[in-house]
Design a protein around this motif. Sequence first.
Motif, PDB file in Angstrom:
ATOM      1  N   ARG A   1      -5.499 -53.518  55.305  1.00  0.00           N
ATOM      2  CA  ARG A   1      -6.790 -54.231  55.527  1.00  0.00           C
ATOM      3  C   ARG A   1      -6.854 -55.060  56.933  1.00  0.00           C
TER       4      ARG A   1
ATOM      5  N   GLU B   1      -9.435 -54.242  60.055  1.00  0.00           N
ATOM      6  CA  GLU B   1     -10.372 -55.200  60.302  1.00  0.00           C
ATOM      7  C   GLU B   1     -10.239 -55.268  61.853  1.00  0.00           C
TER       8      GLU B   1
ATOM      9  N   ARG C   1     -12.906 -54.093  64.767  1.00  0.00           N
ATOM     10  CA  ARG C   1     -13.342 -55.399  65.724  1.00  0.00           C
ATOM     11  C   ARG C   1     -13.084 -54.827  67.096  1.00  0.00           C
TER      12      ARG C   1
ATOM     13  N   GLU D   1     -20.461 -59.482  62.446  1.00  0.00           N
ATOM     14  CA  GLU D   1     -19.475 -58.755  62.418  1.00  0.00           C
ATOM     15  C   GLU D   1     -20.307 -57.283  61.818  1.00  0.00           C
TER      16      GLU D   1
END
Lengths: 121, 238
Positions: free
Chosen positions: A93, A97, A101, B177
Motif C-alpha cells: 500500500r 501510494e 504520486r 491527491e
Amino acid sequence: MSRYLLLFLLNLPFIIASMVSAVVSYKLGNSSKRRLKFQMLMWTIILVGLAAAKPLYEWLFSNNLTQSEPLSLFDVVQITGIVTVFYIANRTRTKLETLERQTHDLHQELSIRLFKDRKSK
Amino acid sequence: MGKVNYQHKICVVIPAYNEAKVIRHVVHSVNQAFSKIKYEAKIIVIDDGSSDDTAKEAQTGGADVIQHIINSGAGSATATGLRFAELENFDIAVTMDGDGQHTPKDVIRGVDEIIRTKADLLIGSRLLNSNGMSSVKVLGNKGLSMITYLLFSINSTDSQSGLRVFSRNALEQLRWETSGYEFCSEMLWRAKQLGLNIQEYPIQAIYTEYSKTKGQNNWNGINIVKSLIKRRLSELFA
C-alpha cells in the motif's frame, strides 16, 4: 521450544522490519508524523499481543472465557501467515501510494514541459 | 474596499475532455471578454487526453493547450493547469468548466472579487442563486456540499463548482491527491488545513442541452462520496 516462544520469534522480524521502515520513511520525509504514530501503535499492539499470548490464554481459560485448545503448531503457522500477509499488504500500500504520486507528478511535469518545448519551436 | 489593480497577471485554466463541440466558443468568449478590459490574461486549456479535436479547436479559439498524454481526470487536469500558472508566475488563476456553463462575466467578476476581498480561494457558487438549475442538480450539489461539511467541516454552498479563483498564495501552497471530480471537495479541505481564506460569490450557470450531458450526474455523485470517505478514513488512520 515452547510454541508461544516460537510464535513470537517467527513474527518478531516482520514487526521490527515494519517499525524500522515506518521510522525511516518518516525521517526521509516520505510520510507524516500521524502515519508514523499509527504504524508504531499498530505494530506495538501486535507485538504485545504475541508476547503476552500465553498469559492471556491462561487468564481467559482460568476465567472460563474461552474453551479453545492451547496453541497448536498449526496455529503458529497460521498466525505467522496472517502477520506476514499484513506486513506485505502494508508495504504494498505504501509503495503503491508513492508510485501513484510519482506517476501523477511525472505526467504533470511532462505535459507542461512538452507544451513549453512545442511553444519554443 | 480594496482598489482593483489591473497590473495583475491572470491565467484562466480550462480543463477539458472531449469538448470539441464547444471549447472554441468558450475560449473565444473568454478571450473577447478579457480583451475589453485591462487585465493581462492568458487562457490555458488542459486537454485531458481527449479522443476528439478538443486541442485543435481550443487553439483555433485562441488558447494555449497543454495536452495530457493519457486521460487522468478533472482533478489531475486542474492540478496541471494551476501548476503551470504557478511556474509561470501568474498572480491569479481562474478555473472554469469547458462545457460552457460559466459566463466570462462571472470569471472577470471573480478576479475583481479576489483582489477586492484578498481571499486566497474564491468559489463561484451556483447555488446562492440557483435559477435555471434543475431541481435534480440542485439536490445533487446540495447533497455533496452537505457530505463535504460532514466529512471535512467545510461550510460551502457549492462545493462542486468548477469556477474557482486562486491567489498567488493558494497557487503556491494548495495541493490535492484525488484525480477525479472529488478533487473539488478535497481542495476545500486542503485549503482549510492550510488556513487559507476561502470565500464565495454568486455566479450564474448556463445549462444548455450539451452541458446537461456533461459534468457530474447524481450517480457519479455516489462515486465521489465513496472516494471522499476513503480519503478521509485513510488520512484519519495514516
